[in-house]
Write a protein that holds these residues in place. Structure first.
Motif, PDB file in Angstrom:
ATOM      1  N   TYR A  67       0.837  -1.198   0.000  1.00 26.01           N
ATOM      2  CA  TYR A  67       0.000   0.000   0.000  1.00 26.01           C
ATOM      3  C   TYR A  67       0.875   1.252   0.000  1.00 26.01           C
ATOM      4  O   TYR A  67       0.718   2.147  -0.837  1.00 26.01           O
ATOM      5  N   ALA A  68       1.836   1.295   0.917  1.00 20.46           N
ATOM      6  CA  ALA A  68       2.745   2.449   0.998  1.00 20.46           C
ATOM      7  C   ALA A  68       3.681   2.481  -0.210  1.00 20.46           C
ATOM      8  O   ALA A  68       3.957   3.555  -0.768  1.00 20.46           O
ATOM      9  N   GLY A  69       4.165   1.321  -0.630  1.00 17.03           N
ATOM     10  CA  GLY A  69       5.091   1.255  -1.758  1.00 17.03           C
ATOM     11  C   GLY A  69       4.470   1.724  -3.061  1.00 17.03           C
ATOM     12  O   GLY A  69       5.107   2.451  -3.837  1.00 17.03           O
ATOM     13  N   PHE A  70       3.236   1.325  -3.309  1.00 13.21           N
ATOM     14  CA  PHE A  70       2.575   1.774  -4.540  1.00 13.21           C
ATOM     15  C   PHE A  70       2.311   3.276  -4.506  1.00 13.21           C
ATOM     16  O   PHE A  70       2.363   3.941  -5.535  1.00 13.21           O
ATOM     17  N   PHE A  71       2.047   3.802  -3.323  1.00 14.40           N
ATOM     18  CA  PHE A  71       1.918   5.253  -3.196  1.00 14.40           C
ATOM     19  C   PHE A  71       3.219   5.928  -3.614  1.00 14.40           C
ATOM     20  O   PHE A  71       3.217   6.892  -4.382  1.00 14.40           O
ATOM     21  N   VAL A  72       4.349   5.425  -3.125  1.00 15.55           N
ATOM     22  CA  VAL A  72       5.653   5.996  -3.468  1.00 15.55           C
ATOM     23  C   VAL A  72       5.877   5.920  -4.975  1.00 15.55           C
ATOM     24  O   VAL A  72       6.296   6.894  -5.600  1.00 15.55           O
ATOM     25  N   MET A  73       5.580   4.761  -5.561  1.00 17.52           N
ATOM     26  CA  MET A  73       5.793   4.605  -6.997  1.00 17.52           C
ATOM     27  C   MET A  73       4.908   5.565  -7.784  1.00 17.52           C
ATOM     28  O   MET A  73       5.365   6.185  -8.750  1.00 17.52           O
ATOM     29  N   LEU A  74       3.671   5.710  -7.379  1.00 19.34           N
ATOM     30  CA  LEU A  74       2.742   6.610  -8.070  1.00 19.34           C
ATOM     31  C   LEU A  74       3.221   8.059  -7.980  1.00 19.34           C
ATOM     32  O   LEU A  74       3.314   8.760  -8.993  1.00 19.34           O
ATOM     33  N   ILE A  75       3.552   8.515  -6.794  1.00 19.81           N
ATOM     34  CA  ILE A  75       3.999   9.901  -6.597  1.00 19.81           C
ATOM     35  C   ILE A  75       5.327  10.146  -7.306  1.00 19.81           C
ATOM     36  O   ILE A  75       5.500  11.158  -7.993  1.00 19.81           O
TER      37      ILE A  75
END
Length: 184
Positions: A67-75
């Motif tokens: 969840y946190a990792g995909f946020f980082v990748m998206l941003i």
């Protein structure tokens, strides 16, 4: 209505220009980038963190960390796209011509954050965030610049530092969320 037609015509011309440029870029990529050492480097940046993640992750925390990792990748992908689109920097050697500017780097950031979140969770997120920001801004970016896979145009590496810190802090906050209910 007349102005709207002009706007649509201008947009159509821009889109046609982008398509033409993309075709030209693809030709260059296929002939000069694909299978170059820079391409292999990008492939390793993409694959190695994934392999390490599956070996070293805390399996019971996988969903939360994703969840946190995909946020980082998206941003990170969005910020990279904005910076690249406005000519602040660019990447001459893309891994694939159809993905965000330097997708393997966003992959590294994603997994780097997930590792930081899962190990030593009691350490202050600010300390981890500052370390994450310092490492990526003052070590990783200069190395990429030196290798020639990252070209600064209207950007200074110091600008990246607070952005990395904020990305880490937001990912930390997201990883601590407990407000999920079961979907029925």
């Amino acid at each position: 209505m007349h102005r709207k037609d002009e706007v649509l015509h201008d947009i159509k011309n821009i889109v046609e220009s982008i398509v033409k440029d993309n075709k030209e870029y693809y030709k260059i990529w296929k002939e000069d980038v694909l299978f170059s050492w820079e391409w292999w480097y990008s492939l390793c940046l993409f694959i190695v963190p994934i392999i390490l993640w599956f070996i070293c992750r805390k399996k019971e925390s996988t969903d939360r960390l994703w969840y946190a990792g995909f946020f980082v990748m998206l941003i990170a992908s969005w910020l990279d796209l904005v910076g690249n689109s406005y000519g602040l920097w660019y990447y001459p050697y893309k891994f694939l011509p159809t993905v965000p500017p330097f997708f393997p780097w966003e992959t590294v950031l994603c997994f780097e954050v997930m590792f930081l979140l899962q190990y030593k969770p009691y350490i202050s997120p600010w300390i981890k965030g500052i370390g994450f920001g310092a490492f990526n801004a003052f070590v990783a970016e200069p190395i990429h610049k030196w290798l020639g896979v990252y070209v600064l145009v209207h950007w200074k590496i110091i600008y990246s530092f607070p952005i990395y810190v904020v990305i880490y802090i937001l990912a930390h906050l997201l990883s601590r969320r407990n407000h999920f209910v079961k979907l029925r």
